[in-house]
Design a protein around this motif. Structure first.
Motif, PDB file in Angstrom:
ATOM      1  N   PHE A   1       0.675  -1.008   0.041  1.00 50.22           N
ATOM      2  CA  PHE A   1      -0.058   0.124  -0.012  1.00 50.22           C
ATOM      3  C   PHE A   1       0.730   1.320  -0.086  1.00 50.22           C
ATOM      4  CE2 PHE A   1      -2.827  -2.996   1.895  1.00 50.22           C
ATOM      5  CZ  PHE A   1      -3.946  -2.814   1.381  1.00 50.22           C
ATOM      6  N   ILE A   2       0.596   2.398  -0.885  1.00 53.54           N
ATOM      7  CA  ILE A   2       1.094   3.442  -0.902  1.00 53.54           C
ATOM      8  C   ILE A   2      -0.014   4.483  -0.605  1.00 53.54           C
ATOM      9  CG2 ILE A   2       2.355   5.099  -2.218  1.00 53.54           C
ATOM     10  CD1 ILE A   2       3.493   2.742  -3.451  1.00 53.54           C
ATOM     11  N   TRP A   3       0.454   5.523   0.211  1.00 50.33           N
ATOM     12  CA  TRP A   3      -0.883   6.576   0.564  1.00 50.33           C
ATOM     13  C   TRP A   3      -0.273   7.946   0.679  1.00 50.33           C
ATOM     14  CZ3 TRP A   3       0.426   2.665   3.589  1.00 50.33           C
ATOM     15  CH2 TRP A   3       0.644   3.023   5.147  1.00 50.33           C
ATOM     16  N   GLU A   4      -0.873   8.884   0.818  1.00 51.48           N
ATOM     17  CA  GLU A   4      -0.491  10.367   1.277  1.00 51.48           C
ATOM     18  C   GLU A   4      -1.427  10.702   2.631  1.00 51.48           C
ATOM     19  OE1 GLU A   4       1.702  11.640  -0.427  1.00 51.48           O
ATOM     20  OE2 GLU A   4       1.551  10.997  -2.754  1.00 51.48           O
ATOM     21  N   GLU A   5      -0.761  11.522   2.980  1.00 49.98           N
ATOM     22  CA  GLU A   5      -1.508  11.933   4.524  1.00 49.98           C
ATOM     23  C   GLU A   5      -1.735  13.502   4.424  1.00 49.98           C
ATOM     24  OE1 GLU A   5       1.034  10.978   7.763  1.00 49.98           O
ATOM     25  OE2 GLU A   5       0.101   9.039   8.016  1.00 49.98           O
ATOM     26  N   GLY A   6      -1.215  13.939   3.139  1.00 54.66           N
ATOM     27  CA  GLY A   6      -1.431  15.600   3.184  1.00 54.66           C
ATOM     28  C   GLY A   6      -1.940  15.666   1.495  1.00 54.66           C
ATOM     29  N   PRO A   7      -1.541  16.663   0.933  1.00 55.82           N
ATOM     30  CA  PRO A   7      -1.943  16.505  -0.517  1.00 55.82           C
ATOM     31  C   PRO A   7      -1.861  15.442  -1.401  1.00 55.82           C
ATOM     32  CG  PRO A   7      -0.441  18.547  -0.015  1.00 55.82           C
ATOM     33  CD  PRO A   7      -0.317  17.430   0.987  1.00 55.82           C
ATOM     34  N   ASN A   8      -2.683  15.046  -2.342  1.00 53.26           N
ATOM     35  CA  ASN A   8      -2.643  13.897  -2.982  1.00 53.26           C
ATOM     36  C   ASN A   8      -2.055  13.801  -4.338  1.00 53.26           C
ATOM     37  OD1 ASN A   8      -5.339  13.862  -4.912  1.00 53.26           O
ATOM     38  ND2 ASN A   8      -5.735  15.018  -2.907  1.00 53.26           N
ATOM     39  N   SER A   9      -2.118  14.766  -5.079  1.00 56.63           N
ATOM     40  CA  SER A   9      -1.942  14.807  -6.576  1.00 56.63           C
ATOM     41  C   SER A   9      -1.692  16.132  -6.802  1.00 56.63           C
ATOM     42  CB  SER A   9      -2.956  14.265  -7.503  1.00 56.63           C
ATOM     43  OG  SER A   9      -4.211  14.919  -7.270  1.00 56.63           O
ATOM     44  N   PHE A  10      -1.303  16.634  -8.026  1.00 56.12           N
ATOM     45  CA  PHE A  10      -1.206  18.052  -8.896  1.00 56.12           C
ATOM     46  C   PHE A  10      -1.536  17.874 -10.042  1.00 56.12           C
ATOM     47  CE2 PHE A  10       3.009  15.751  -9.400  1.00 56.12           C
ATOM     48  CZ  PHE A  10       3.341  15.705 -10.840  1.00 56.12           C
ATOM     49  N   GLN A  11      -1.846  19.015 -10.665  1.00 59.06           N
ATOM     50  CA  GLN A  11      -2.106  19.242 -12.049  1.00 59.06           C
ATOM     51  C   GLN A  11      -0.810  19.568 -12.591  1.00 59.06           C
ATOM     52  OE1 GLN A  11      -5.230  22.273 -11.883  1.00 59.06           O
ATOM     53  NE2 GLN A  11      -6.797  20.764 -12.236  1.00 59.06           N
ATOM     54  N   PRO A  12      -0.439  18.866 -13.877  1.00 60.30           N
ATOM     55  CA  PRO A  12       1.003  19.204 -14.191  1.00 60.30           C
ATOM     56  C   PRO A  12       0.929  20.657 -14.976  1.00 60.30           C
ATOM     57  CG  PRO A  12      -0.061  17.153 -14.926  1.00 60.30           C
ATOM     58  CD  PRO A  12      -0.921  17.741 -14.169  1.00 60.30           C
ATOM     59  N   THR A  13       2.228  21.244 -14.958  1.00 60.81           N
ATOM     60  CA  THR A  13       2.421  22.459 -15.301  1.00 60.81           C
ATOM     61  C   THR A  13       3.725  22.507 -15.956  1.00 60.81           C
ATOM     62  OG1 THR A  13       3.380  23.572 -13.525  1.00 60.81           O
ATOM     63  CG2 THR A  13       1.099  23.713 -13.816  1.00 60.81           C
ATOM     64  N   PRO A  14       4.188  23.324 -17.029  1.00 54.05           N
ATOM     65  CA  PRO A  14       5.851  23.200 -17.272  1.00 54.05           C
ATOM     66  C   PRO A  14       6.763  23.327 -16.337  1.00 54.05           C
ATOM     67  CG  PRO A  14       4.382  24.643 -18.818  1.00 54.05           C
ATOM     68  CD  PRO A  14       3.641  24.318 -17.510  1.00 54.05           C
ATOM     69  N   THR A  15       6.352  24.264 -15.240  1.00 58.26           N
ATOM     70  CA  THR A  15       7.406  24.590 -14.151  1.00 58.26           C
ATOM     71  C   THR A  15       7.506  23.191 -13.383  1.00 58.26           C
ATOM     72  OG1 THR A  15       6.742  26.782 -14.275  1.00 58.26           O
ATOM     73  CG2 THR A  15       7.863  25.760 -12.252  1.00 58.26           C
ATOM     74  N   VAL A  16       6.278  22.579 -13.100  1.00 57.33           N
ATOM     75  CA  VAL A  16       6.295  21.201 -12.211  1.00 57.33           C
ATOM     76  C   VAL A  16       7.191  20.258 -13.023  1.00 57.33           C
ATOM     77  CG1 VAL A  16       5.039  19.308 -11.479  1.00 57.33           C
ATOM     78  CG2 VAL A  16       4.141  21.792 -11.094  1.00 57.33           C
ATOM     79  N   MET A  17       7.044  20.366 -14.498  1.00 56.89           N
ATOM     80  CA  MET A  17       7.757  19.218 -14.911  1.00 56.89           C
ATOM     81  C   MET A  17       9.179  19.573 -15.297  1.00 56.89           C
ATOM     82  SD  MET A  17       5.401  16.984 -16.202  1.00 56.89           S
ATOM     83  CE  MET A  17       4.852  17.209 -14.646  1.00 56.89           C
ATOM     84  N   ARG A  18       9.457  20.729 -15.252  1.00 56.16           N
ATOM     85  CA  ARG A  18      11.049  21.230 -15.330  1.00 56.16           C
ATOM     86  C   ARG A  18      11.668  20.904 -13.711  1.00 56.16           C
ATOM     87  NH1 ARG A  18      12.981  27.548 -15.474  1.00 56.16           N
ATOM     88  NH2 ARG A  18      15.122  26.941 -14.531  1.00 56.16           N
TER      89      ARG A  18
ATOM     90  N   TYR B   1       2.966  16.083 -20.918  1.00 57.83           N
ATOM     91  CA  TYR B   1       1.586  15.552 -20.220  1.00 57.83           C
ATOM     92  C   TYR B   1       0.460  15.810 -21.188  1.00 57.83           C
ATOM     93  CZ  TYR B   1       1.617  20.381 -18.772  1.00 57.83           C
ATOM     94  OH  TYR B   1       1.713  21.937 -18.629  1.00 57.83           O
ATOM     95  N   LYS B   2      -0.704  15.426 -20.610  1.00 57.35           N
ATOM     96  CA  LYS B   2      -1.771  15.804 -21.712  1.00 57.35           C
ATOM     97  C   LYS B   2      -2.788  16.484 -20.785  1.00 57.35           C
ATOM     98  CE  LYS B   2      -1.875  11.150 -23.807  1.00 57.35           C
ATOM     99  NZ  LYS B   2      -2.570   9.748 -24.073  1.00 57.35           N
ATOM    100  N   PRO B   3      -3.613  17.407 -21.454  1.00 55.31           N
ATOM    101  CA  PRO B   3      -4.570  18.187 -20.669  1.00 55.31           C
ATOM    102  C   PRO B   3      -5.482  17.628 -19.994  1.00 55.31           C
ATOM    103  CG  PRO B   3      -4.420  18.918 -23.092  1.00 55.31           C
ATOM    104  CD  PRO B   3      -3.517  17.726 -23.097  1.00 55.31           C
ATOM    105  N   GLY B   4      -5.759  17.913 -18.634  1.00 54.84           N
ATOM    106  CA  GLY B   4      -6.689  17.114 -17.683  1.00 54.84           C
ATOM    107  C   GLY B   4      -6.082  16.174 -16.962  1.00 54.84           C
ATOM    108  N   GLU B   5      -4.816  15.907 -17.242  1.00 54.53           N
ATOM    109  CA  GLU B   5      -4.045  14.759 -16.240  1.00 54.53           C
ATOM    110  C   GLU B   5      -3.876  15.002 -15.042  1.00 54.53           C
ATOM    111  OE1 GLU B   5      -1.744  11.864 -19.266  1.00 54.53           O
ATOM    112  OE2 GLU B   5      -0.649  13.552 -18.729  1.00 54.53           O
ATOM    113  N   LEU B   6      -3.884  14.365 -14.049  1.00 54.12           N
ATOM    114  CA  LEU B   6      -3.442  14.492 -12.652  1.00 54.12           C
ATOM    115  C   LEU B   6      -2.215  13.919 -12.592  1.00 54.12           C
ATOM    116  CD1 LEU B   6      -6.599  14.483 -10.590  1.00 54.12           C
ATOM    117  CD2 LEU B   6      -5.322  16.517 -11.196  1.00 54.12           C
ATOM    118  N   GLY B   7      -1.041  14.433 -11.857  1.00 57.10           N
ATOM    119  CA  GLY B   7       0.293  13.753 -11.774  1.00 57.10           C
ATOM    120  C   GLY B   7       0.651  13.374 -10.178  1.00 57.10           C
ATOM    121  N   SER B   8       1.444  12.432 -10.187  1.00 61.05           N
ATOM    122  CA  SER B   8       2.150  12.086  -8.825  1.00 61.05           C
ATOM    123  C   SER B   8       3.491  11.654  -9.024  1.00 61.05           C
ATOM    124  CB  SER B   8       1.327  11.009  -8.110  1.00 61.05           C
ATOM    125  OG  SER B   8       1.829  11.062  -6.660  1.00 61.05           O
TER     126      SER B   8
END
Length: 561
Positions: free
Chosen positions: A105-122, A276-283
């Motif tokens: 099992f892998i889980w988060e105790e705070g934020p769970n995901s992000f919306q990709p942006t160029p800065t996040v990918m960089r 990434y594709k529009p509408g994707e969520l990332g982790s």
């Protein structure tokens, strides 16, 4: 010094040096007497590192602080400023906490995901973890629990409009006309709108109650009747100002799409960055904490300092030199860090008292930032226990009117691969928020019971077994709320503080946005600000030294009269 002069007849020229020498010897003696009996090495370590000199001290290692430290130090080699990043907790990441166990099992105790942006990918690419990225299927819809049923939100408009039954046809028509500007009252003059007021004016009451209200509760844990639209949902609010027709959202969105296309053309993403594709969520494969962990590792590898269990005690502005003094309580005692610039990314409620001696107005502003309590509860049930075993979506939101105490449930095992064994579904639940502060008074067992009740009402069959509890974390102060007058009462006061105290910066999700991507962008933008400040400081110091040298030479040359 007076004692040395009178008793030993030491001249004034020797007093300072002698005094400092004696003080040094006395401090060694005190450190030796009071040091724990752990051997000579630990005593020496506690004393020898009592003072540290760096260029920048970053307080807080959450996404904001970690990304700031990354962008201050990446790719500059020996020219990069010397950075120390300090974290009050035992591990880096701030509120980003990823867990795993030996059962898969892998889980988060705070934020769970992000919306990709160029800065996040960089950032992921530069941190060396691009291959750890995972993305959710962009076609997975969020669901809303309404009148005893889960209803998916449309992902493709207008194609899904006819099958979308969360809104009635009158509600759909009202929302469509308002979005296009055909039925949208003008904004009130000289009045800051709440999210509830803004959305109701643009899209109608039904759309607000059934879509936006659960969204705000589930994402921000907030009360849309109190949150400022301008401050909380800045990108959507800006569409109104961009609009060429009646302040409507759709015309504003068309202008924004043109802006985005132009921005990409003028500043295209590096081909090396992940796409990434529009509408994707990332982790990341093992959770969001992968990012701050990787940045901390890189900082250490490049000769910078990362310290955990360092709790900020006080700040002192420069006096006769350009360095700020930052005092921490650490496992090795009190340690002072001298830095040309400091950036505090700790939560607002953690630093108000720290800066109060410097600026009471800024401290008062920080104390006004409201953080409601929220519990994150991760549970698993066998797939056979679900009404929809495959859970085809992102998760479900629960409007406050539907009497489900859980704000929302993230279907973690549907979003990202390998989050749990294949025979289970993994659910991350958020419960509490500004409209349910009593959650902080419940025991963990009571919180789990409320979450299980919500899951049974929305997702599970009547004969589902008890939940398998993986993680339960109560955040007494969770997400900062951008309530009415956030700009004049808080942000403007912090701007004034930074103007009065150059080199000291206050930042984080209470100031530049609560989303993961907002915090990453803050790191990049703030690093540029800090670099400019350090450059100007260095230039000023060079000019001052040059002027002093010129004056000294002029004093030595006789002048004719």
């Amino acid at each position: 010094k007076r004692y040395l002069s009178k008793v030993f007849g030491i001249s004034s020229d020797m007093r300072s040096t002698t005094f400092l020498t004696l003080a040094f010897l006395v401090q060694i003696g005190v450190a030796w007497i009071h040091a724990p009996q752990q051997g000579l090495h630990s005593r020496q370590k506690s004393f020898l590192f009592a003072e540290i000199n760096v260029d920048v001290c970053v307080i807080g290692s959450g996404i904001s602080g970690s990304c700031l430290a990354h962008y201050l130090t990446h790719d500059d080699g020996d020219k990069a400023p010397r950075v120390l990043m300090a974290e009050a907790r035992a591990q880096v990441g701030g509120n980003v906490i990823s867990r795993k166990n030996d059962q898969g099992f892998i889980w988060e105790e705070g934020p769970n995901s992000f919306q990709p942006t160029p800065t996040v990918m960089r950032t992921a690419y530069e941190a060396g973890i691009a291959d750890e990225l995972v993305f959710a299927n962009p076609t997975l819809p969020p669901w809303v629990f309404w009148e005893g049923k889960l209803k998916p939100l449309p992902k493709n408009l207008p194609g899904d409009l006819f099958n979308f039954d969360l809104l009635t046809w009158p509600g759909k028509i009202r929302a469509g006309l308002g979005a296009c500007g055909l039925f949208c009252p003008p904004p009130p003059e000289d009045k800051e709108e709440t999210i509830e007021e803004f959305v109701t004016r643009h899209l109608g009451r039904e759309c607000f109650e059934r879509i936006i209200d659960p969204f705000v509760s589930g994402v921000y844990a907030g009360d849309p009747a109190k949150l400022s639209m301008r401050s909380s949902l800045r990108k959507i609010f800006r569409l109104q100002t961009l609009s060429f027709f009646n302040g409507a959202l759709v015309p504003g969105a068309l202008i924004r799409f043109q802006e985005i296309a132009k921005e990409k053309e003028q500043n295209p993403p590096d081909p090396k960055w992940p796409t990434y594709k529009p509408g994707e969520l990332g982790s990341f494969r093992e959770g969001l904490q992968t990012l701050p962990n990787a940045i901390a590792h890189n900082l250490k590898q490049n000769g910078h300092r990362v310290e955990t269990e360092w709790k900020l005690k006080s700040l002192m502005p420069p006096s006769q030199h350009n360095d700020w003094s930052v005092i921490f309580d650490t496992p090795n005692g009190s340690i002072t860090v001298f830095a040309k610039a400091i950036v505090c990314t700790a939560p607002a409620h953690a630093i108000g008292n720290i800066i109060k001696p410097l600026d009471n107005d800024a401290a008062t502003a920080l104390d006004k930032v409201y953080y409601p309590p929220v519990a994150s509860v991760t549970v698993a049930y066998p797939k056979s226990s679900f009404k929809m075993p495959d859970l085809p979506g992102f998760g479900n939101l629960n409007p406050r009117s539907q009497n489900i105490r859980t704000l929302g449930t993230i279907w973690s095992s549907s979003l990202f691969p390998n989050r749990c064994p294949p025979e289970y579904n993994l659910l991350l639940n958020y419960i509490g928020g500004s409209r349910d502060v009593a959650i902080a008074d419940l025991t963990p067992e009571q919180i789990l019971q409320q979450v299980d009740t919500g899951c049974r009402a929305t997702l599970l069959k009547p004969d589902a077994p008890p939940p398998k509890l993986l993680g339960l974390k109560l955040w007494p102060k969770a997400i900062p709320q951008y309530e009415l007058r956030h700009q004049p009462d808080i942000l403007d006061k912090l701007d004034q503080f930074e103007s009065k105290f150059p080199g000291c910066y206050l930042g984080g999700n209470y100031r530049t946005g609560v989303a993961f991507g907002d915090c990453v962008q803050f790191g990049l933008d703030q690093a540029n600000t800090i670099r400019s400040y350090l450059d100007n400081l260095s230039l000023s110091s060079t000019v001052q030294q040059s002027t002093t040298s010129d004056v000294t030479e002029n004093e030595m040359v006789p002048t004719s009269r």
